[in-house]
Design a protein around this motif. Structure first.
Motif, mmCIF file in Angstrom:
data_model
loop_
_atom_site.group_PDB
_atom_site.id
_atom_site.type_symbol
_atom_site.label_atom_id
_atom_site.label_comp_id
_atom_site.label_asym_id
_atom_site.label_seq_id
_atom_site.Cartn_x
_atom_site.Cartn_y
_atom_site.Cartn_z
ATOM 1 N N ASP A 95 -10.658 -2.943 -1.197
ATOM 2 C CA ASP A 95 -9.486 -3.151 -0.357
ATOM 3 C C ASP A 95 -9.707 -4.258 0.677
ATOM 4 O OD1 ASP A 95 -6.738 -1.722 0.399
ATOM 5 O OD2 ASP A 95 -7.789 -2.192 2.268
ATOM 6 N N ARG A 145 0.563 3.639 -3.002
ATOM 7 C CA ARG A 145 -0.435 4.705 -3.013
ATOM 8 C C ARG A 145 0.199 6.042 -2.606
ATOM 9 N NH1 ARG A 145 -4.993 1.342 0.450
ATOM 10 N NH2 ARG A 145 -5.315 -0.311 -1.100
ATOM 11 N N ASP A 161 -15.514 11.304 -0.197
ATOM 12 C CA ASP A 161 -15.287 10.437 0.965
ATOM 13 C C ASP A 161 -16.162 9.187 0.891
ATOM 14 O OD1 ASP A 161 -13.393 12.219 1.947
ATOM 15 O OD2 ASP A 161 -14.729 13.074 3.471
ATOM 16 N N THR A 187 -5.196 11.311 2.500
ATOM 17 C CA THR A 187 -6.110 12.401 2.848
ATOM 18 C C THR A 187 -5.339 13.573 3.434
ATOM 19 O OG1 THR A 187 -7.903 10.829 3.205
ATOM 20 C CG2 THR A 187 -8.158 13.000 4.208
ATOM 21 N N ARG A 240 0.819 -1.213 0.000
ATOM 22 C CA ARG A 240 0.000 0.000 0.000
ATOM 23 C C ARG A 240 0.855 1.265 0.000
ATOM 24 N NH1 ARG A 240 -3.395 -3.202 3.974
ATOM 25 N NH2 ARG A 240 -5.345 -3.691 2.902
ATOM 26 N N SER A 278 -2.395 4.045 4.824
ATOM 27 C CA SER A 278 -2.268 4.683 3.509
ATOM 28 C C SER A 278 -3.356 5.713 3.237
ATOM 29 C CB SER A 278 -2.233 3.630 2.395
ATOM 30 O OG SER A 278 -3.466 2.949 2.292
ATOM 31 N N MET A 279 -4.593 5.424 3.598
ATOM 32 C CA MET A 279 -5.668 6.361 3.273
ATOM 33 C C MET A 279 -5.633 7.588 4.166
ATOM 34 S SD MET A 279 -6.662 5.138 0.574
ATOM 35 C CE MET A 279 -7.710 6.539 0.297
ATOM 36 N N VAL A 285 -8.146 11.361 -4.746
ATOM 37 C CA VAL A 285 -7.709 10.273 -3.873
ATOM 38 C C VAL A 285 -8.385 8.943 -4.209
ATOM 39 C CG1 VAL A 285 -7.756 9.480 -1.465
ATOM 40 C CG2 VAL A 285 -6.970 11.802 -1.993
ATOM 41 N N PRO A 286 -9.711 8.888 -4.442
ATOM 42 C CA PRO A 286 -10.324 7.594 -4.752
ATOM 43 C C PRO A 286 -9.748 6.909 -5.996
ATOM 44 C CG PRO A 286 -12.024 9.192 -4.205
ATOM 45 C CD PRO A 286 -10.728 9.940 -4.304
ATOM 46 N N LEU A 298 -12.809 1.185 0.084
ATOM 47 C CA LEU A 298 -12.154 0.479 1.189
ATOM 48 C C LEU A 298 -12.948 -0.752 1.588
ATOM 49 C CD1 LEU A 298 -10.948 3.490 3.357
ATOM 50 C CD2 LEU A 298 -9.506 1.825 2.153
ATOM 51 N N LEU A 346 -6.661 4.986 -4.932
ATOM 52 C CA LEU A 346 -7.084 3.781 -4.212
ATOM 53 C C LEU A 346 -7.644 2.740 -5.177
ATOM 54 C CD1 LEU A 346 -7.805 2.118 -1.705
ATOM 55 C CD2 LEU A 346 -9.835 3.579 -1.436
ATOM 56 N N THR A 354 -14.466 6.877 -1.428
ATOM 57 C CA THR A 354 -13.280 6.311 -0.778
ATOM 58 C C THR A 354 -13.671 5.200 0.186
ATOM 59 O OG1 THR A 354 -12.080 8.404 -0.983
ATOM 60 C CG2 THR A 354 -11.276 6.849 0.671
#
Length: 194
Positions: A98, A14, A87, A65, A11, A60-61, A151-152, A94, A155, A90
């Motif tokens: 993930d 990322r 969000d 962020t 991860r 990582s997330m 960000v998404p 997850l 991921l 995201t």
């Protein structure tokens, strides 16, 4: 200057990719998960970790962020409807990507042999495929949130790559093309080359 702890094939990728997209300088310590070097920065030995001055951040997330908010890039502003939607995407990724991949990894090589249940991987692959179909249906532009990388996307692309490496079924053509386009970005290429 930032320091990223963790191998590219984790991860940590990322975070490396995010820093490349931001154009921020960083050092990279290729410490394997659960190694003594990784435990220097995170007592659990989990990677990635990020050093920002004397502060150590993990997950990582949370790191992505933080970096997005700090630099005001690759994110919608906090407190906006656009950010709430980002969000939500995201958190969905997850939960639906993930977490499924991590469960498969645990039953493949993370857990001690006697605790692994390989049979669960077939149901995880089916669940991931259903989620991949849902994600493909949500694509409404070159990126998940519209016309700009956020960000998404980092991921989602990381998870799509992970799924390929884990032998999960191929996603549909639309989602495959989305991932391919993201992997062709110069920042992704620079991070992957580390």
């Amino acid at each position: 200057m930032y320091t990223v702890i963790g191998p590219v094939k984790s991860r940590a990728m990322r975070v490396l990719w995010m820093l490349e997209e931001l154009g921020e300088a960083y050092n990279h310590i290729d410490a394997a998960p659960r190694s003594d070097a990784a435990r220097t920065y995170n007592p659990s030995g989990k990677v990635p970790a990020l050093l920002d001055g004397t502060e150590v951040l993990t997950d990582s997330m949370a790191i992505l962020t933080y970096l997005a908010d700090k630099h005001g890039k690759l994110t919608a502003p906090a407190g906006t409807i656009a950010r709430a939607r980002q969000d939500a995407m995201t958190f969905w990724l997850l939960d639906e990507f993930d977490a499924i991949l991590w469960a498969a990894a645990k039953h493949s090589f993370v857990l001690p042999q006697e605790q692994r249940m390989p049979a669960v991987k077939d149901s995880l692959k089916a669940e991931f495929s259903a989620s991949a179909d849902q994600l493909a249906a949500k694509l409404d532009g070159p990126f998940l949130m519209g016309d700009q990388l956020t960000v998404p996307d980092i991921l989602a692309c990381h998870c799509l790559n992970w799924a390929v490496g884990a032998g999960f079924p191929r996603v549909d053509d639309r989602l495959f093309a989305y991932g391919k386009n993201l992997r062709q970005r110069p920042a992704f290429q620079a991070a992957a080359a580390r």
